[in-house]
Enzyme design. Structure first.
Site: not given
Length: 981
Positions: A500, A561-563, A581, A583
């Site tokens: 994370e 990467n979170w999330i 959070s 993308e």
């Protein structure tokens, strides 16, 4: 004549062995279609004669929380959405099996049910499952009436689990981690087969394990494939059978096979092992995920009785403590996302058809991902298949919250972990079993490792727990360090992967600080936001987090990467209805961060100009280009703005004071002075029209009662280009056999399931569900000042009778292509070897406060301050570097005790106590320590540094932080020590 017959039979047998065996007595039915549902708890609803005629007709996947999620502003404080209906509901399904199936075995398989499921067949209770995320099944055979109607009834409860509710064990059923979207939210299957059959990998209740497939002695020239097949004989007599094992390549050709004659006693289960060899095998890479399948077939008197298929990917891999991750001799960096197994979608909740899960995976693949960590429970079977086919190295948990669990909670978790391994162990994408989202006791670590040894002894997979560093003795059990927020390496002798990183949040609708902000920065809740980032800032900061936390570290395997997608869990921004959070947003529309990571992670040369090109006259601003090239040139209307060959954080090419002009902005990416790629963005005209675009599954929109069609609504100019600053309400009408599910607005409560929606940054997306009636569905969109537009969809009938269909859930067919290796990778700094992490200065350390404390070495900027919060030291006096230190829980910030923290000085040493300036200073600090006048910063909190010298062997006692009230957001003191020299 006898010899001739024998030769002919051998020739016929060889021909049969090279043809893929496809037919047998086994049938798998899609059991999703045509259930009855009621959102209440009527008495005796399991009874076979119960009248469910007035209940709602639905199909699975189904959740009863699709209408009350994504509709409340986040509380902040890392809480998830808790304003959802909870309670007990019932599902019933009427079905009829052919009379000819009498004598067969019949099993039901649930991919999972949230949260507690009690299953009945014809009024008989079969059992209960409480995991919420792990497949389970039951043997229906003794209770069925063949040729007559049967009733499956499922009682489902989604009450909230809580760490703080006494005697409630299901701590992972909590909105903080997994919003409690109740229901039969994944697929259901019915399997019929001969009493002589290959078992299903459903260990819970059935205690069967199916097949176990693994590759050994792997090279480019050959690989040995072992298949362990569990066969059950429930006939009254012994059976002499031939077990045929076929290895089938991606083109459908049999490349290896074996036949083994076996005697199976009546009433017994047997494990039969076969070994075959593949010549010149195609290996499974993240960039070329080549999949074989194993076909196992039981033949009796040359008749095929049963078949079963298993996935197979052949790969060698190594997680190395010094050089990171290697696969088949290639060193690569893993980069991807953590994703919630609920995978929730605004308007739909957690109940998604498989192709929509695939839709999300395709986006992750498009953005260059090759790694996924499911947090903190297991993914669906379809998503594990997608990890195989798209080449995503997977970190797979069982079920977990964020605690070291005991008693009934641990019993359920451990049982689920065994079920997980049995069900998923043949999937090549799974490289790491995650024992839990927190460190375990030694006894629990031993149980976890025993489960892996029992059910996956040849998988060579690693095991780790996130935050295993809470306990120093974890290192003896975990084989990989699973980090958080990328700051630390606690175990230098272990490889490291990040689970994370980058928890920042930003909505898609806010472009940058030079664009209209939809009143975001004046929102009444903005002061409570942990993050106040625009989409531009969020995108650019992706490189900072990735590069500095793991990308530039040669020893680091990479991370998650979170999330990936915004969802209603654990948000820290009460201006939003989700944790923002992702993308992509909650309907999978990409943010600028999506394109930023694509430009960083795709192997092909990429450039991406962050933002749009529709500013006001006179605007000058910094423009950012994200690129995996060595240098970038930027042009405005074909005039060179500048050349940048010195990116920040490896991938960020910054151009200051770019003057906006109507027209075009273009970026060019170069490697070794050769032009490799370009991107152009244009100034669009005034909004002129609405545009609707439909998206359906690869086989069309199916009238199965649970399929979904998506409709994108855009505002475009006269040339059909999306207007990036367009916003405002659009109203919809729908006609035809379908259920409107709508979409959402990221900053507005109660925006789901409405026949209206606001455009955000020029676009939004809505969803409609099919019903069991096929037909034409028309959606019309209206917006003042624009011509009405419509799109027409046709839902396609499926063939189902008596509650059964063999039409299986649809997913995309992946066209296998070999991705190139990256042409350019930013230069990494020299490898810095790990350092010891065992204290020599603290002896007989003890801590009596609530929670866990730990000893650590090698203090530096960026280290975590507490065991229970992701708070880092952001300002640190130089003399504190390389200190040994104590990390305590911040939850003790108002706890007082005389001997909360105690140790003996291992050497003569300096002791530094860092104390929050907002908290009254405790007596021991005022009495024994001097204020240095220096300060340390921990996520915005100023902490004064106090000092004293202790002699070797001296006993040090520190009391609690304060014996009086302290501010709500205060910090617990921390302690650092250095040898006196």
């Amino acid at each position: 004549m006898t010899i001739l017959c024998s030769c002919a039979q051998q020739q016929q047998q060889q021909q049969q062995d090279t043809e893929v065996i496809t037919s047998s007595e086994r049938t798998t039915y899609n059991f999703n279609v045509d259930w009855k549902f009621i959102k209440s708890n009527p008495k005796q609803a399991q009874d076979i004669n119960y009248n469910d005629a007035t209940w709602e007709t639905i199909s699975c996947p189904h959740t009863f929380n699709d209408v009350d999620t994504f509709d409340d502003l986040s509380h902040g404080h890392h809480d998830g959405e808790d304003n959802q209906w909870r309670g007990t509901v019932w599902y019933r399904k009427h079905f009829k099996l052919p009379k000819d199936d009498k004598g067969k075995k019949v099993f039901i398989e649930f991919e999972s049910v949230r949260q507690i499921a009690d299953v009945y067949i014809n009024g008989v209770h079969l059992g209960q499952n409480q995991t919420g995320f792990i497949p389970f099944g039951f043997d229906l055979t003794p209770h069925l009436k063949f040729g007559e109607e049967n009733i499956i009834a499922v009682k489902v409860n989604n009450d909230r689990g809580d760490h703080f509710r006494e005697n409630f064990p299901l701590v992972w059923n909590h909105e903080h981690w997994h919003p409690t979207h109740g229901g039969i939210y994944r697929n259901v299957f019915l399997h019929t087969m001969d009493p002589l059959h290959i078992t299903l990998p459903l260990y819970d209740n059935l205690e069967t394990v199916g097949t176990y497939v693994y590759a050994e002695n792997i090279s480019e020239k050959s690989a040995d494939i072992t298949v362990e097949t569990e066969i059950q004989n429930e006939h009254a007599e012994n059976k002499n059978i031939t077990l045929v094992t076929q290895i089938v390549d991606n083109d459908g050709a049999v490349v290896a096979h074996s036949n083994k004659n076996v005697a199976i006693p009546s009433g017994q289960k047997m494990k039969v092992t076969t070994v075959t060899n593949i010549q010149n095998p195609q290996l499974w890479y993240t960039r070329y995920p080549y999949m074989y399948k194993v076909v196992s077939a039981i033949k009796e008197s040359n008749k095929v009785i049963d078949t079963y298929e298993s996935p197979l990917g052949i790969r060698n891999f190594d997680f190395n403590k010094d050089s990171g991750f290697w696969i088949n001799g290639e060193q690569i960096k893993l980069h991807g996302w953590g994703q919630k197994p609920t995978n929730a979608w605004a308007g739909l909740g957690a109940a998604l058809p498989d192709w929509l899960r695939d839709f999300t995976f395709k986006l992750m693949d498009e953005a260059g991902g090759n790694f996924i960590r499911w947090g903190h429970c297991a993914a669906s079977p379809a998503e594990v298949d997608m990890g195989d086919k798209y080449g995503f190295v997977t970190l797979m948990p069982g079920v977990s919250g964020e605690s070291e669990d005991e008693g009934e909670t641990w019993d359920i978790r451990y049982k689920a972990f065994k079920d997980l391994i049995v069900y998923y162990r043949n999937h090549p994408s799974i490289f790491i079993w995650e024992g839990g989202n927190w460190a375990e006791s030694e006894a629990h670590y031993k149980e976890i490792l025993e489960a892996i040894k029992t059910f996956d002894p040849k998988g060579k997979r690693l095991m780790g727990n996130r935050r295993a560093d809470v306990k120093n003795d974890s290192e003896g059990y975990v084989s990989i360090e699973i980090g958080t927020e990328g700051w630390e390496r606690e175990y230098p002798d272990l490889p490291i992967i990040e689970s994370e990183y980058n928890r920042e949040e930003a909505p898609r609708r806010i472009w940058d600080k030079n664009s209209p902000d939809d009143n975001f920065y004046n929102h009444p809740n903005i002061s409570k936001n942990t993050y106040k980032l625009s989409s531009e800032e969020f995108a650019v900061r992706q490189a900072d987090h990735w590069w500095n936390k793991m990308g530039k570290k040669a020893y680091h395997s990479g991370g998650a990467n979170w999330i990936f997608s915004d969802g209603p869990h654990g948000g820290r921004c009460p201006t939003e209805v989700t944790r923002a959070s992702g993308e992509v947003d909650a309907v999978r529309l990409p943010k600028e961060a999506f394109y930023a990571l694509k430009a960083m992670w795709r192997p092909e040369p990429q450039v991406h100009i962050v933002g749009h090109w529709n500013y006001e006259v006179g605007t000058k601003k910094t423009m950012y280009v994200m690129s995996n090239c060595a240098s970038v040139k930027l042009y405005v209307n074909d005039k060179l703005v500048g050349t940048n060959s010195n990116p920040e954080n490896g991938y960020v090419f910054k151009f200051d004071n770019v003057a906006w002009e109507s027209g075009k902005i273009k970026a060019e990416g170069f490697i070794d002075d050769a032009l490799k790629t370009t991107q152009t963005k244009e100034t669009t005209g005034e909004p002129a029209a609405l545009k609707l675009t439909s998206i359906t599954g690869p086989e069309g929109w199916l009238a199965d009662g649970s399929d979904v069609a998506l409709i994108d609504v855009e505002v475009v100019d006269a040339q059909g280009r999306r207007c990036p600053l367009a916003k405002g309400r659009v109203d919809f009408t729908i006609s035809g056999p379908a259920i409107w599910r709508g979409g959402y607005n990221s900053g507005k409560p109660n925006s789901t399931n409405n026949l209206f929606l606001d455009i955000e940054a020029g676009i939004n997306r809505v969803a409609v569900r099919s019903v069991l009636e096929s037909g034409t569905v028309t959606i019309m969109a209206k917006k003042p000042g624009f011509k009405d537009v419509s799109v027409t969809l046709k839902s396609l009938p499926i063939d189902f009778n008596n509650g059964l269909t063999t039409t299986l859930p649809q997913v995309y067919t992946n066209v296998l292509t070999k991705e190139p290796l990256p042409e350019h990778i930013p230069e990494m700094p020299e490898y810095i070897p790990g350092v010891k992490n065992r204290s020599e200065l603290f002896r007989k350390f003890s801590y009596t406060g609530d929670g866990k404390a730990m000893l650590r070495t090698n203090m530096h900027w960026g280290k975590k301050a507490y065991t229970d919060l992701e708070y880092n030291y952001t300002v640190l006096p130089r003399y504190l570097n390389e200190s040994e230190y104590v990390r305590t829980p911040n939850s003790d910030n108002r706890y007082w005790a005389r001997d909360q923290l105690q140790f003996i000085a291992g050497k003569k040493m300096h002791i530094y106590v860092l104390h929050d300036d907002t908290v009254p200073r405790p007596e021991f600090l005022l009495r024994d320590y001097e204020d240095t006048g220096d300060n340390v910063n921990v996520v915005g909190a100023s902490m004064s540094v106090f000092h004293r010298v202790a002699e070797e062997g001296e006993s040090i006692i520190m009391a609690g932080n304060s014996d009086g009230d302290a501010p709500e957001n205060c910090r617990m003191y921390t302690v650092m020590v250095k040898e006196f020299k």
